[in-house]
Write a protein that holds these residues in place. Structure first.
Motif, PDB file in Angstrom:
ATOM      1  N   GLY A  31       0.814  -1.212   0.000  1.00 48.18           N
ATOM      2  CA  GLY A  31       0.000   0.000   0.000  1.00 48.18           C
ATOM      3  C   GLY A  31       0.843   1.255   0.000  1.00 48.18           C
ATOM      4  O   GLY A  31       0.534   2.230  -0.694  1.00 48.18           O
ATOM      5  N   GLY A  32       1.951   1.254   0.780  1.00 50.25           N
ATOM      6  CA  GLY A  32       2.836   2.417   0.783  1.00 50.25           C
ATOM      7  C   GLY A  32       3.482   2.655  -0.563  1.00 50.25           C
ATOM      8  O   GLY A  32       3.655   3.800  -0.994  1.00 50.25           O
ATOM      9  N   LEU A  33       3.836   1.569  -1.263  1.00 52.34           N
ATOM     10  CA  LEU A  33       4.416   1.712  -2.597  1.00 52.34           C
ATOM     11  C   LEU A  33       3.406   2.320  -3.568  1.00 52.34           C
ATOM     12  O   LEU A  33       3.732   3.241  -4.332  1.00 52.34           O
ATOM     13  N   LEU A  34       2.174   1.850  -3.523  1.00 50.60           N
ATOM     14  CA  LEU A  34       1.142   2.412  -4.400  1.00 50.60           C
ATOM     15  C   LEU A  34       0.848   3.873  -4.049  1.00 50.60           C
ATOM     16  O   LEU A  34       0.624   4.700  -4.941  1.00 50.60           O
ATOM     17  N   ALA A  35       0.857   4.193  -2.746  1.00 51.32           N
ATOM     18  CA  ALA A  35       0.629   5.582  -2.336  1.00 51.32           C
ATOM     19  C   ALA A  35       1.761   6.485  -2.816  1.00 51.32           C
ATOM     20  O   ALA A  35       1.529   7.622  -3.250  1.00 51.32           O
ATOM     21  N   ALA A  36       3.008   6.005  -2.766  1.00 52.45           N
ATOM     22  CA  ALA A  36       4.144   6.795  -3.246  1.00 52.45           C
ATOM     23  C   ALA A  36       4.043   7.026  -4.748  1.00 52.45           C
ATOM     24  O   ALA A  36       4.331   8.127  -5.243  1.00 52.45           O
ATOM     25  N   ARG A  37       3.650   5.995  -5.489  1.00 53.88           N
ATOM     26  CA  ARG A  37       3.488   6.166  -6.934  1.00 53.88           C
ATOM     27  C   ARG A  37       2.365   7.134  -7.254  1.00 53.88           C
ATOM     28  O   ARG A  37       2.475   7.957  -8.168  1.00 53.88           O
ATOM     29  N   LEU A  38       1.282   7.050  -6.498  1.00 51.40           N
ATOM     30  CA  LEU A  38       0.185   8.000  -6.705  1.00 51.40           C
ATOM     31  C   LEU A  38       0.655   9.420  -6.431  1.00 51.40           C
ATOM     32  O   LEU A  38       0.348  10.343  -7.199  1.00 51.40           O
ATOM     33  N   GLY A  39       1.429   9.605  -5.351  1.00 46.82           N
ATOM     34  CA  GLY A  39       1.932  10.935  -5.028  1.00 46.82           C
ATOM     35  C   GLY A  39       2.846  11.496  -6.089  1.00 46.82           C
ATOM     36  O   GLY A  39       2.897  12.715  -6.310  1.00 46.82           O
ATOM     37  N   ALA A  71       0.814  13.464  -8.664  1.00 42.92           N
ATOM     38  CA  ALA A  71      -0.048  14.541  -8.201  1.00 42.92           C
ATOM     39  C   ALA A  71       0.847  15.660  -7.695  1.00 42.92           C
ATOM     40  O   ALA A  71       1.180  15.707  -6.509  1.00 42.92           O
ATOM     41  N   VAL A  72       1.270  16.519  -8.560  1.00 42.00           N
ATOM     42  CA  VAL A  72       2.244  17.565  -8.244  1.00 42.00           C
ATOM     43  C   VAL A  72       1.719  18.446  -7.111  1.00 42.00           C
ATOM     44  O   VAL A  72       0.591  18.942  -7.156  1.00 42.00           O
ATOM     45  N   GLY A  73       2.547  18.609  -6.082  1.00 45.37           N
ATOM     46  CA  GLY A  73       2.210  19.474  -4.966  1.00 45.37           C
ATOM     47  C   GLY A  73       1.341  18.828  -3.909  1.00 45.37           C
ATOM     48  O   GLY A  73       1.055  19.448  -2.885  1.00 45.37           O
ATOM     49  N   ARG A  74       0.919  17.581  -4.131  1.00 47.38           N
ATOM     50  CA  ARG A  74       0.042  16.929  -3.156  1.00 47.38           C
ATOM     51  C   ARG A  74       0.609  15.606  -2.663  1.00 47.38           C
ATOM     52  O   ARG A  74      -0.095  14.834  -2.019  1.00 47.38           O
ATOM     53  N   ALA A  75       1.863  15.339  -2.949  1.00 47.84           N
ATOM     54  CA  ALA A  75       2.437  14.046  -2.592  1.00 47.84           C
ATOM     55  C   ALA A  75       2.412  13.823  -1.079  1.00 47.84           C
ATOM     56  O   ALA A  75       2.053  12.740  -0.610  1.00 47.84           O
ATOM     57  N   GLY A  76       2.798  14.847  -0.303  1.00 39.99           N
ATOM     58  CA  GLY A  76       2.798  14.707   1.146  1.00 39.99           C
ATOM     59  C   GLY A  76       1.409  14.449   1.694  1.00 39.99           C
ATOM     60  O   GLY A  76       1.224  13.625   2.593  1.00 39.99           O
ATOM     61  N   LEU A  77       0.403  15.135   1.154  1.00 41.41           N
ATOM     62  CA  LEU A  77      -0.969  14.937   1.595  1.00 41.41           C
ATOM     63  C   LEU A  77      -1.447  13.523   1.285  1.00 41.41           C
ATOM     64  O   LEU A  77      -2.069  12.856   2.118  1.00 41.41           O
ATOM     65  N   LEU A  78      -1.146  13.036   0.079  1.00 44.74           N
ATOM     66  CA  LEU A  78      -1.598  11.706  -0.319  1.00 44.74           C
ATOM     67  C   LEU A  78      -0.928  10.620   0.509  1.00 44.74           C
ATOM     68  O   LEU A  78      -1.582   9.651   0.925  1.00 44.74           O
ATOM     69  N   LEU A  79       0.367  10.772   0.784  1.00 47.27           N
ATOM     70  CA  LEU A  79       1.043   9.825   1.664  1.00 47.27           C
ATOM     71  C   LEU A  79       0.437   9.870   3.067  1.00 47.27           C
ATOM     72  O   LEU A  79       0.211   8.828   3.703  1.00 47.27           O
ATOM     73  N   GLY A  80       0.171  11.078   3.546  1.00 49.65           N
ATOM     74  CA  GLY A  80      -0.423  11.220   4.869  1.00 49.65           C
ATOM     75  C   GLY A  80      -1.806  10.606   4.949  1.00 49.65           C
ATOM     76  O   GLY A  80      -2.175  10.006   5.959  1.00 49.65           O
ATOM     77  N   LEU A  81      -2.589  10.743   3.874  1.00 53.26           N
ATOM     78  CA  LEU A  81      -3.916  10.133   3.848  1.00 53.26           C
ATOM     79  C   LEU A  81      -3.819   8.616   3.924  1.00 53.26           C
ATOM     80  O   LEU A  81      -4.604   7.964   4.619  1.00 53.26           O
ATOM     81  N   TYR A  82      -2.860   8.053   3.190  1.00 51.23           N
ATOM     82  CA  TYR A  82      -2.711   6.599   3.232  1.00 51.23           C
ATOM     83  C   TYR A  82      -2.348   6.135   4.642  1.00 51.23           C
ATOM     84  O   TYR A  82      -3.030   5.283   5.227  1.00 51.23           O
ATOM     85  N   TYR A  83      -1.281   6.686   5.208  1.00 48.34           N
ATOM     86  CA  TYR A  83      -0.856   6.248   6.531  1.00 48.34           C
ATOM     87  C   TYR A  83      -1.861   6.647   7.608  1.00 48.34           C
ATOM     88  O   TYR A  83      -2.049   5.929   8.587  1.00 48.34           O
ATOM     89  N   GLY A  84      -2.519   7.781   7.394  1.00 47.87           N
ATOM     90  CA  GLY A  84      -3.533   8.208   8.346  1.00 47.87           C
ATOM     91  C   GLY A  84      -4.728   7.285   8.391  1.00 47.87           C
ATOM     92  O   GLY A  84      -5.516   7.322   9.342  1.00 47.87           O
ATOM     93  N   GLY A  85      -4.864   6.430   7.379  1.00 43.02           N
ATOM     94  CA  GLY A  85      -5.940   5.448   7.403  1.00 43.02           C
ATOM     95  C   GLY A  85      -5.883   4.546   8.613  1.00 43.02           C
ATOM     96  O   GLY A  85      -6.891   3.938   8.988  1.00 43.02           O
ATOM     97  N   THR A  86      -4.708   4.438   9.227  1.00 43.14           N
ATOM     98  CA  THR A  86      -4.604   3.694  10.480  1.00 43.14           C
ATOM     99  C   THR A  86      -5.607   4.224  11.496  1.00 43.14           C
ATOM    100  O   THR A  86      -6.133   3.467  12.322  1.00 43.14           O
ATOM    101  N   GLY A  87      -5.869   5.515  11.442  1.00 44.68           N
ATOM    102  CA  GLY A  87      -6.837   6.108  12.362  1.00 44.68           C
ATOM    103  C   GLY A  87      -8.233   5.553  12.200  1.00 44.68           C
ATOM    104  O   GLY A  87      -8.984   5.425  13.178  1.00 44.68           O
ATOM    105  N   TRP A  88      -8.614   5.223  10.953  1.00 46.84           N
ATOM    106  CA  TRP A  88      -9.921   4.586  10.758  1.00 46.84           C
ATOM    107  C   TRP A  88      -9.989   3.293  11.562  1.00 46.84           C
ATOM    108  O   TRP A  88     -10.988   3.014  12.228  1.00 46.84           O
TER     109      TRP A  88
END
Length: 420
Positions: free
Chosen positions: A135-143, A146-163
């Motif tokens: 999942g982290g690899l796919l999130a990094a590729r997605l980031g 998405a220019v300028g939003r890579a940190g947000l997208l990575l944070g959203l993936y890892y932040g899913g732990t909160g769910w």
């Protein structure tokens, strides 16, 4: 005009994905992987530790060993994942790992003896590593698309732990209250397995859509485009790797034993539910709070800052049982700890070519798992002594602060022999 098929190894631009499938929603759906691998498979155990320890007569050392073997399984899974990712698409690894994690969580409800329970925790840990790394690899590729939003997208993936944490906080106490005896906690394991299965179903969509985002044929600057590095010089990443290993040692003591400590301090079941649910909510919000820092930090600055803050959050319940302070500890901890994980993926993304991202993420996951193997048993052993759980959390905080000092020495790898 008809489109031409992309050459082998080419990346499908994010812009070519249908407009109804924006990167943000893909990252949110992908975050169900983090919810399964850490939020439920790892951290829900903190809620089950007090009733299982009371019912089965465990020492804190044995209770901690349950998460130690889970981390050992995680380490074994992390070692196997790079080999798997060379042969199997990351989306398939992601979904297969989530299915296995769901099964092993459910099996934990069928045993009362320590040995089979330890085995289930080991297997669940191995499965969760497959999920987390893929999942982290796919999130990094997605980031990367998405220019300028890579940190947000990575944070959203890892932040899913909160769910997963928040769901566990609401689900486990409700099940424990209504489940028949003699081992009511078994029903909670089964309920958590059903929750994992539901999250796995959600993962099918991003796993399929993000499969198009393959690694590019050539790495980006600052690497030599004619001679891309064949491997990573791990010595160059030494401070970050050691700092992250100490993070693994420190944070897992809190997440394993904080609920037990609150119970010892006299917190009610409702208070514990609110504490853990709000901690999970803070994890979700952390993706936005630290996105800019993850985008800017190319060395160990983010890892050092976040480790230091986490140490503060960890030591607070050991110093006082005052509820506002304890609640503040949970909010601060939740708002920081998964961003530490995201910071290492961001560091990999900033400093390594995409062809080495899987190896880089796996390396950090391995030291993370190694730290988690040490943490729960040591804290449990300390807690069985005269200082109790409070002294165990002081040890955890010290490990985190040491990790902050080490990580602060990490420098960006450009021009420093990152590959070779």
């Amino acid at each position: 005009m008809p489109s031409h098929p992309a050459p082998p190894g080419a990346v499908r631009p994010l812009a070519t994905l249908p407009a109804t499938l924006p990167a943000l929603w893909l990252a949110v759906a992908l975050s169900m992987g983090a919810a399964v691998s850490l939020g439920i498979t790892r951290f829900a155990y903190a809620l089950l530790l007090p009733p299982m320890r009371e019912d089965l007569g465990w020492t804190y050392t044995l209770a901690g060993a349950m998460n130690t073997v889970n981390a050992l399984g995680y380490l074994l899974g992390a070692l196997a994942t790079p080999w798997l990712l060379q042969r199997v698409a990351p989306g398939k690894v992601l979904v297969a790992g989530a299915v296995l994690a769901s099964v092993f969580m459910g099996l934990s409800g069928f045993f009362v003896d320590a040995v089979p329970l330890l085995l289930q925790r080991l297997l669940a840990g191995a499965a969760s590593a497959l999920v987390f790394i893929a999942g982290g690899l796919l999130a990094a590729r997605l980031g990367a698309h998405a220019v300028g939003r890579a940190g947000l997208l990575l944070g959203l993936y890892y932040g899913g732990t909160g769910w997963g944490i928040s769901l566990s906080a609401l689900l486990v106490p409700a099940v424990l209250a209504g489940a028949p005896g003699p081992h009511a906690w078994a029903w909670a394991w089964w309920a958590l397995a059903v929750a994992c299965a539901g999250a796995t179903a959600v993962l099918l969509w991003p796993a399929r859509r993000l499969q198009a985002l393959a690694a590019p044929a050539a790495p980006p600057t600052p690497f030599n485009l004619q001679h891309p590095p064949a491997r990573v010089s791990w010595r160059a990443l030494g401070p970050a790797l050691l700092g992250y290993g100490l993070f693994g040692v420190g944070y897992i003591g809190y997440m394993t034993f904080v609920v037990a400590l609150l119970r010892e301090q006299g917190a009610s079941g409702t208070a514990v539910t609110w504490f853990y649910a709000l901690l999970g909510l803070a994890v979700l919000l952390s993706s936005r709070i630290w996105a800019g820092l993850l985008d800017r930090s190319r060395g160990g600055q983010a890892l050092a800052l976040l480790n230091g803050l986490l140490g503060v959050a960890t030591v607070l319940p050991a110093l006082t049982s005052a509820w506002p302070v304890v609640l503040g500890s949970g909010l601060l901890f939740g708002g920081v700890f998964l961003s530490v994980v995201a910071s290492t993926t961001a560091l990999v993304r900033h400093n390594l070519p995409q062809v080495l991202w899987a190896s880089g993420i796996s390396a950090f996951t391995i030291v993370f798992a190694a730290g988690q193997i040490v943490g729960p048993t040591v804290v449990g052993w300390i807690a069985d002594g005269p200082g109790g759980l409070a002294r165990g959390l002081v040890f955890s905080a010290c490990a985190l602060w040491a990790g902050a000092l080490v990580a602060s020495r990490q420098r960006p790898l450009a021009g420093s022999g990152a590959g070779g």
